[in-house]
Design a protein around this motif. Sequence first.
Motif, PDB file in Angstrom:
ATOM      1  N   SER A  95       0.819  -1.214   0.000  1.00  0.00           N
ATOM      2  CA  SER A  95       0.000   0.000   0.000  1.00  0.00           C
ATOM      3  C   SER A  95       0.853   1.264   0.000  1.00  0.00           C
ATOM      4  O   SER A  95       0.382   2.339  -0.371  1.00  0.00           O
ATOM      5  N   GLU A 133     -12.815  -5.448  -6.935  1.00  0.00           N
ATOM      6  CA  GLU A 133     -12.673  -4.189  -6.209  1.00  0.00           C
ATOM      7  C   GLU A 133     -11.529  -4.259  -5.207  1.00  0.00           C
ATOM      8  O   GLU A 133     -11.110  -5.349  -4.799  1.00  0.00           O
ATOM      9  N   THR A 134     -11.047  -3.093  -4.808  1.00  0.00           N
ATOM     10  CA  THR A 134      -9.933  -3.001  -3.866  1.00  0.00           C
ATOM     11  C   THR A 134     -10.415  -2.447  -2.534  1.00  0.00           C
ATOM     12  O   THR A 134     -11.232  -1.529  -2.493  1.00  0.00           O
ATOM     13  N   ARG A 135      -9.906  -3.018  -1.462  1.00  0.00           N
ATOM     14  CA  ARG A 135     -10.200  -2.530  -0.125  1.00  0.00           C
ATOM     15  C   ARG A 135      -8.881  -2.328   0.615  1.00  0.00           C
ATOM     16  O   ARG A 135      -7.875  -2.980   0.322  1.00  0.00           O
ATOM     17  N   TYR A 136      -8.911  -1.422   1.589  1.00  0.00           N
ATOM     18  CA  TYR A 136      -7.723  -1.095   2.363  1.00  0.00           C
ATOM     19  C   TYR A 136      -7.961  -1.448   3.829  1.00  0.00           C
ATOM     20  O   TYR A 136      -8.845  -0.891   4.474  1.00  0.00           O
ATOM     21  N   GLU A 156     -12.933   1.711   1.542  1.00  0.00           N
ATOM     22  CA  GLU A 156     -12.983   1.692   0.090  1.00  0.00           C
ATOM     23  C   GLU A 156     -11.906   2.564  -0.543  1.00  0.00           C
ATOM     24  O   GLU A 156     -11.536   2.351  -1.694  1.00  0.00           O
ATOM     25  N   THR A 157     -11.422   3.561   0.198  1.00  0.00           N
ATOM     26  CA  THR A 157     -10.405   4.458  -0.354  1.00  0.00           C
ATOM     27  C   THR A 157      -9.209   4.558   0.580  1.00  0.00           C
ATOM     28  O   THR A 157      -9.328   4.368   1.792  1.00  0.00           O
ATOM     29  N   MET A 158      -8.069   4.901  -0.005  1.00  0.00           N
ATOM     30  CA  MET A 158      -6.855   5.078   0.777  1.00  0.00           C
ATOM     31  C   MET A 158      -6.985   6.269   1.724  1.00  0.00           C
ATOM     32  O   MET A 158      -6.465   6.251   2.837  1.00  0.00           O
ATOM     33  N   VAL A 159      -7.701   7.290   1.294  1.00  0.00           N
ATOM     34  CA  VAL A 159      -7.868   8.488   2.126  1.00  0.00           C
ATOM     35  C   VAL A 159      -8.559   8.134   3.441  1.00  0.00           C
ATOM     36  O   VAL A 159      -8.131   8.552   4.522  1.00  0.00           O
ATOM     37  N   LYS A 160      -9.639   7.366   3.352  1.00  0.00           N
ATOM     38  CA  LYS A 160     -10.364   6.970   4.550  1.00  0.00           C
ATOM     39  C   LYS A 160      -9.505   6.060   5.429  1.00  0.00           C
ATOM     40  O   LYS A 160      -9.540   6.150   6.661  1.00  0.00           O
TER      41      LYS A 160
END
Length: 218
Positions: free
Chosen positions: A158, A172-175, A192-196
């Motif tokens: 990541s 889909e991608t998850r973090y 769902e997003t890198m920001v979150k």
Amino acid sequence: MKVRLDHIGNPLPAGINERQLKTGGWRYEAIVYSDGKSKRVGTFDSITEAKTARDKELGTKPRKTWNAQLSGQRFGYGVALHQTQYRASDGSAMWQMLCSCGTYYLASSNNLKTGRVVSCGHFKKTIKPEMQVEIDKMRKNGTTTALLTRKRPSTNKSGVKGISVVKLKNGETRYLVNITAKGQRHYLGRFETMVKAQEALRLGRKQFVDPIIKSQKE
């Protein structure tokens, strides 16, 4: 994960299940793991027959299905024998290992590559009391600053320590966000997003990590 034993106390090979018949005899079921699913190869009268049939079935699979990249490699006190049909909670493959003390055990490929698992567990028992005293002196509140502030491991995809990337079956991608402090792993969620994910990591570090670092500086 503990090594499975047969009815006389010997380790069962990976992918071989034992069951007792009503007549008192024993039969052995061979199973392979392929494309995320388990497949029953057959039931046999002996472990040898079951293992032979299973090996033959695996030999017909593409190389990527039966991953041999770790076979023969040493990780700490253990040597990787072969990949099993089992999967760890993070989805990584479980490998059958042989420890230098002669004990068989299972470990995930992720734990082997990151150094989280280096033996069957005997290593902790072999630490001399005087060594343990020195180790304890280095620690405060159950952890060390070095562990909390060390750089991102090379296996992290990541780009951010504490965040791992997971690909779902639908593409889909998850973090995933995890923080380890005082010997405990804190799961902070899947985003769902890198920001979150980064925001959750920031709040998690503020809650679990920063107080420890502050106390060790005092």
